[in-house]
Design an enzyme around this catalytic site. Structure first.
Site, PDB file in Angstrom:
ATOM      1  N   GLU A 167      15.556  23.258 -24.276  1.00 55.05           N
ATOM      2  CA  GLU A 167      16.400  23.444 -25.416  1.00 55.05           C
ATOM      3  C   GLU A 167      16.570  21.696 -26.068  1.00 55.05           C
ATOM      4  OE1 GLU A 167      19.770  25.125 -22.828  1.00 55.05           O
ATOM      5  OE2 GLU A 167      18.741  26.318 -23.326  1.00 55.05           O
ATOM      6  N   GLU A 272      13.640  34.541 -22.078  1.00 52.85           N
ATOM      7  CA  GLU A 272      15.228  35.435 -21.503  1.00 52.85           C
ATOM      8  C   GLU A 272      15.891  36.163 -22.234  1.00 52.85           C
ATOM      9  OE1 GLU A 272      17.119  30.962 -20.987  1.00 52.85           O
ATOM     10  OE2 GLU A 272      15.814  30.123 -20.848  1.00 52.85           O
TER      11      GLU A 272
HETATM   12  O1  9MR Z   1      20.839  31.726 -15.513  1.00 46.93           O
HETATM   13  C1  9MR Z   1      21.173  30.886 -15.337  1.00 46.93           C
HETATM   14  C2  9MR Z   1      22.454  30.251 -14.243  1.00 46.93           C
HETATM   15  O2  9MR Z   1      22.131  31.064 -13.205  1.00 46.93           O
HETATM   16  C3  9MR Z   1      22.603  29.254 -14.656  1.00 46.93           C
HETATM   17  O3  9MR Z   1      24.152  29.086 -13.943  1.00 46.93           O
HETATM   18  C4  9MR Z   1      22.771  28.124 -15.546  1.00 46.93           C
HETATM   19  C5  9MR Z   1      23.224  26.681 -15.586  1.00 46.93           C
HETATM   20  O4  9MR Z   1      23.080  26.078 -17.219  1.00 46.93           O
HETATM   21  O5  9MR Z   1      22.108  28.436 -16.628  1.00 46.93           O
HETATM   22  C6  9MR Z   1      21.543  29.708 -16.719  1.00 46.93           C
HETATM   23  O6  9MR Z   1      19.741  30.507 -17.115  1.00 46.93           O
HETATM   24  C7  9MR Z   1      19.692  29.247 -18.431  1.00 46.93           C
HETATM   25  C8  9MR Z   1      18.422  29.217 -18.047  1.00 46.93           C
HETATM   26  O7  9MR Z   1      17.999  28.184 -17.000  1.00 46.93           O
HETATM   27  C9  9MR Z   1      18.087  28.175 -19.837  1.00 46.93           C
HETATM   28  N1  9MR Z   1      18.372  29.132 -20.997  1.00 46.93           N
HETATM   29  C10 9MR Z   1      19.502  29.259 -20.938  1.00 46.93           C
HETATM   30  C11 9MR Z   1      19.883  30.228 -19.305  1.00 46.93           C
HETATM   31  C12 9MR Z   1      21.360  30.180 -19.679  1.00 46.93           C
HETATM   32  O8  9MR Z   1      22.185  29.904 -19.141  1.00 46.93           O
END
Ligand code: 9MR
Length: 378
Positions: A167, A272
């Site tokens: 990102e 994802e």
């Molecule tokens: O699914 C993840 C969630 O449990 C966390 O709280 C969150 C924190 O930012 O991150 C989520 O996963 C992210 C991923 O690592 C990167 N892309 C976006 C995802 C959704 O936020």
């Protein structure tokens, strides 16, 4: 052995096999290979899911069962992120990440490491000194190198590939003004790829981001990948996160981005994948909220109406068919969680919603489009 004895032996074997089959049926197990995402589509690309630490620890055995039956790859949802695995300078906590890699290895699942350099879920110490001021470029490079080298070397040969940078590009195509960018400028990205490659020359390396259908972002990611390649750095794939909704993105725009990334000579991974079934919250909406707003944004607290479920399944299926269409360069399709109950979407962007974004429902059952895909023969 005369014929009489052979006949008796073969009858005995047949009776024995029938017993096994009946016993297996009685035990509820299957005797022919089960038709699952992995068994039906596993030769097209890796079929992955994110796993949380609770699942890996065996506290949700029904989810583990789904993972073992349907998926060929896993990625840790949170436990390899900086704030969890490297919470303080000089202190790592590998317990959950080790458990995930052990789990995957025992089940023959491919592991993706997620993620090495990301502005979010970054340990608070990482880019500041003991007075809370930004560290120098040299110090940050040292910290990045140490962090990346430690993780990549620890799982060398066990993690197939890493989301090296996550990102880094904004929707308008500009660089995100993260602490990494503010201190090191654009250079932090090639440096991260270089450090990861030095630590495990055999590991695949990926750039991963969301909203990749937006043309300005697509173009910027294409430029980034081209520039990494021109610098002689290893980059194997672009990860398209695919956190999609019922009304975005256009499937044609998504395909344009897939093709644009593939045209740079790298593979594409759907990293994802989930699709919210709930109303899209406008970016300008005040999500700080009123009760009425929350209720309007959470219209299906008990179940999805049939019409919404049908539309959801049809759209998810269209995306899966798009991934299959480009299986020559799509090397992995990963859902961001096992069941609806596990999904981050229940709390984002409005907390406390009941969403239905994943391939398996809250009762661990495949959604209709998954069931249909598994039952079809080509
Ligand atoms: O699914 C993840 C969630 O449990 C966390 O709280 C969150 C924190 O930012 O991150 C989520 O996963 C992210 C991923 O690592 C990167 N892309 C976006 C995802 C959704 O936020």
């Amino acid at each position: 052995m005369d014929n009489h004895i052979i006949l008796k032996v073969s009858r005995g074997m047949a009776a024995f096999m029938t017993c096994i089959t009946l016993a297996a049926c009685a035990a509820g197990t299957v005797t022919t290979p089960e038709r699952t995402l992995k068994t039906v589509y596993g030769d097209k690309f890796l079929i992955g899911t994110a796993m949380n630490a609770r699942q890996v620890a065996g506290e949700d055995s029904a989810a583990v069962e789904v993972v073992k039956r349907h998926f060929s790859a896993v990625v840790p949802e949170n436990c390899m992120k900086c704030e969890n695995i490297h919470p303080e300078e000089g202190r790592y906590d590998f317990r959950d990440a080790d458990a995930l890699v052990d789990f995957a290895e025992a089940g023959g699942l491919t592991v993706t490491g997620h993620c090495l350099i990301w502005h979010s879920q970054l340990a608070p110490w990482f880019t500041v000194d003991d007075k809370g001021q930004p560290v120098s470029a040299e110090v940050l490079k040292e910290r990045m190198k140490e962090h990346i080298t430690t993780l990549v070397s620890r799982y060398k040969g066990r993690v197939k590939g890493w989301d090296v940078v996550n990102e880094a590009i904004m929707d308008d195509g500009s660089y995100r003004k993260s602490p990494f960018y503010e201190i090191l400028g654009e250079e932090y990205i090639p440096l991260a790829f270089q450090y990861a490659h030095e630590a495990d020359p055999d590991a695949e390396l990926y750039y991963n981001d969301y909203s990749m259908s937006i043309p300005a972002k697509r173009d910027a990611v294409v430029k980034l990948v081209q520039s990494l390649k021109e610098q002689g750095l290893r980059v194997d794939a672009v990860g398209m996160q695919a956190h999609i909704g019922m009304d975005y993105p256009g499937i044609d725009d998504f395909e344009q981005s897939m093709l644009a990334f593939a045209a740079t000579g790298v593979n594409v991974m759907i990293t994802e994948w989930d699709m919210s079934a709930l109303p899209t919250v406008s970016r300008t909406a005040d999500v700080s909220d009123t009760v009425a707003f929350r209720e309007a944004m959470n219209p299906y607290p008990d179940a999805l109406p049939d019409s919404v479920s049908e539309a959801w399944n049809a759209r998810m299926r269209s995306f899966f068919e798009l991934f299959l269409k480009h299986a020559d360069f799509v090397t992995r399709v990963t859902a961001w969680g096992v069941t609806d109950g596990d999904s981050w979407k229940n709390d984002f962007p409005v907390p406390g919603r009941t969403d239905y974004p994943l391939l398996f429902d809250r009762d661990y059952q495949p959604k209709p489009f998954v069931q249909a895909l598994c039952n079809e023969t080509e």
